[in-house]
Design a protein around this motif. Structure first.
Motif, mmCIF file in Angstrom:
data_model
loop_
_atom_site.group_PDB
_atom_site.id
_atom_site.type_symbol
_atom_site.label_atom_id
_atom_site.label_comp_id
_atom_site.label_asym_id
_atom_site.label_seq_id
_atom_site.Cartn_x
_atom_site.Cartn_y
_atom_site.Cartn_z
ATOM 1 N N PHE A 157 46.883 -46.897 55.358
ATOM 2 C CA PHE A 157 46.187 -46.513 56.656
ATOM 3 C C PHE A 157 46.216 -47.973 57.818
ATOM 4 N N PRO A 158 46.170 -49.260 57.389
ATOM 5 C CA PRO A 158 46.392 -50.138 58.100
ATOM 6 C C PRO A 158 47.799 -50.389 58.959
ATOM 7 N N GLN A 159 48.656 -49.975 57.957
ATOM 8 C CA GLN A 159 50.169 -49.863 58.589
ATOM 9 C C GLN A 159 50.270 -48.842 59.419
ATOM 10 N N TRP A 160 49.766 -47.582 59.241
ATOM 11 C CA TRP A 160 49.657 -46.652 60.038
ATOM 12 C C TRP A 160 49.196 -46.718 61.406
ATOM 13 N N ALA A 161 47.862 -47.398 61.250
ATOM 14 C CA ALA A 161 47.097 -47.485 62.444
ATOM 15 C C ALA A 161 47.876 -48.589 63.366
ATOM 16 N N LYS A 162 48.559 -49.706 62.864
ATOM 17 C CA LYS A 162 49.315 -50.339 63.574
ATOM 18 C C LYS A 162 50.665 -49.631 64.448
ATOM 19 N N GLU A 163 51.214 -48.799 63.500
ATOM 20 C CA GLU A 163 52.245 -47.871 64.173
ATOM 21 C C GLU A 163 51.815 -47.083 65.226
ATOM 22 N N GLN A 164 50.581 -46.539 65.278
ATOM 23 C CA GLN A 164 49.987 -45.854 66.140
ATOM 24 C C GLN A 164 49.464 -46.260 67.339
ATOM 25 N N GLY A 165 49.435 -47.815 67.317
ATOM 26 C CA GLY A 165 48.886 -48.687 68.305
ATOM 27 C C GLY A 165 47.185 -48.608 68.519
ATOM 28 N N LEU A 166 46.817 -48.338 67.152
ATOM 29 C CA LEU A 166 45.322 -48.019 67.167
ATOM 30 C C LEU A 166 44.641 -49.653 66.851
ATOM 31 N N VAL A 167 45.398 -50.808 66.475
ATOM 32 C CA VAL A 167 44.991 -51.952 66.130
ATOM 33 C C VAL A 167 44.751 -52.617 67.382
ATOM 34 N N THR A 168 43.607 -53.387 67.435
ATOM 35 C CA THR A 168 43.247 -54.032 68.658
ATOM 36 C C THR A 168 43.244 -55.466 68.019
ATOM 37 N N PRO A 169 43.971 -56.362 69.044
ATOM 38 C CA PRO A 169 43.771 -57.865 68.479
ATOM 39 C C PRO A 169 42.914 -58.483 68.564
ATOM 40 N N PRO A 170 42.619 -59.653 67.816
ATOM 41 C CA PRO A 170 41.286 -60.347 68.025
ATOM 42 C C PRO A 170 41.110 -60.939 69.172
ATOM 43 N N PRO A 171 39.887 -61.036 69.759
ATOM 44 C CA PRO A 171 39.306 -61.494 71.122
ATOM 45 C C PRO A 171 40.105 -62.974 71.508
ATOM 46 N N PHE A 172 40.457 -63.802 70.338
ATOM 47 C CA PHE A 172 41.024 -64.946 70.673
ATOM 48 C C PHE A 172 41.907 -65.249 69.295
ATOM 49 N N THR A 173 43.086 -65.948 69.792
ATOM 50 C CA THR A 173 44.098 -66.296 68.812
ATOM 51 C C THR A 173 43.464 -67.403 67.774
ATOM 52 N N ILE A 174 44.282 -67.628 66.758
ATOM 53 C CA ILE A 174 43.418 -68.808 65.714
ATOM 54 C C ILE A 174 43.629 -70.138 66.593
ATOM 55 N N ASP A 175 44.619 -70.532 67.343
ATOM 56 C CA ASP A 175 44.852 -71.603 68.152
ATOM 57 C C ASP A 175 43.704 -71.664 69.183
ATOM 58 N N GLN A 176 43.086 -70.598 69.730
ATOM 59 C CA GLN A 176 42.282 -70.683 70.719
ATOM 60 C C GLN A 176 40.984 -71.213 70.077
ATOM 61 N N ILE A 177 40.777 -70.455 69.011
ATOM 62 C CA ILE A 177 39.345 -70.779 68.112
ATOM 63 C C ILE A 177 39.377 -72.029 67.706
ATOM 64 N N TRP A 178 40.683 -72.730 66.961
ATOM 65 C CA TRP A 178 40.868 -74.048 66.744
ATOM 66 C C TRP A 178 40.569 -74.915 67.854
ATOM 67 N N GLN A 179 40.788 -74.777 68.905
ATOM 68 C CA GLN A 179 40.826 -75.540 70.094
ATOM 69 C C GLN A 179 39.171 -75.591 70.570
ATOM 70 N N GLN A 180 38.574 -74.553 70.586
ATOM 71 C CA GLN A 180 37.040 -74.291 70.651
ATOM 72 C C GLN A 180 36.268 -75.084 69.510
ATOM 73 N N LEU A 181 36.590 -75.089 68.360
ATOM 74 C CA LEU A 181 36.046 -75.886 67.391
ATOM 75 C C LEU A 181 36.172 -77.310 67.350
ATOM 76 N N LYS A 182 37.239 -77.677 68.028
ATOM 77 C CA LYS A 182 37.575 -79.028 68.128
ATOM 78 C C LYS A 182 36.829 -79.777 69.475
ATOM 79 N N ALA A 183 36.890 -78.744 70.336
ATOM 80 C CA ALA A 183 35.982 -79.208 71.597
ATOM 81 C C ALA A 183 34.578 -79.563 71.209
#
Length: 140
Positions: free
Chosen positions: A106-132
């Motif tokens: 199902f997760p593979q299929w959902a990606k193929e169908q374009g049904l997966v939304t990216p997280p609101p922030f990338t890991i780098d963005q979250i890391w920068q927020q945490l460091k700040a």
């Protein structure tokens, strides 16, 4: 990665998987109905009885439950060929296949169908927020 709810996509997903695995006719009915969440607590006999007319079509003196069970076994064999690991199980294979379909396919299929939304922030963005925040707290 934000997956859509399986329950919201189940009917479309199972039909798509029936097509992907080339299940048609009786096998398509058996595949879709056996792996539907609403039938999780149903036994093969009760599903076979409900679809008796379809399962017995083209047979002479057939027994719907026997057809259902035999074809479900063949379906599980096909899923094993496509990567479902039954770990040598001989009983309850459909339950293992159901979990595999939901958790792996199902997760593979959902990606193929374009049904997966990216997280609101990338890991780098979250890391920068945490460091700040950590730097801000050092000033106190």
């Amino acid at each position: 990665m934000n997956l859509p709810k399986y329950e919201d996509q189940e009917a479309v997903f199972l039909e798509a998987m029936a097509t992907r695995f080339c299940f048609s006719g009786k096998n398509r009915i058996i595949f879709v109905e056996r792996f539907r969440e609403k039938n999780a607590d149903s036994n093969n006999k009760s599903i076979a009885e409900y679809y008796q007319v379809e399962l017995l079509e083209g047979t002479k003196n057939g027994i719907a439950e026997t057809i259902f069970t035999q074809q479900l076994s063949a379906i599980c064999d096909k899923l094993a060929e496509d990567g479902c690991d039954f770990n040598g199980a001989t009983k309850g294979r459909w339950k293992i296949a159901k979990r595999w379909l939901r958790e792996v396919i199902f997760p593979q299929w959902a990606k193929e169908q374009g049904l997966v939304t990216p997280p609101p922030f990338t890991i780098d963005q979250i890391w920068q927020q945490l460091k700040a925040k950590a730097n801000d707290s050092n000033l106190l």
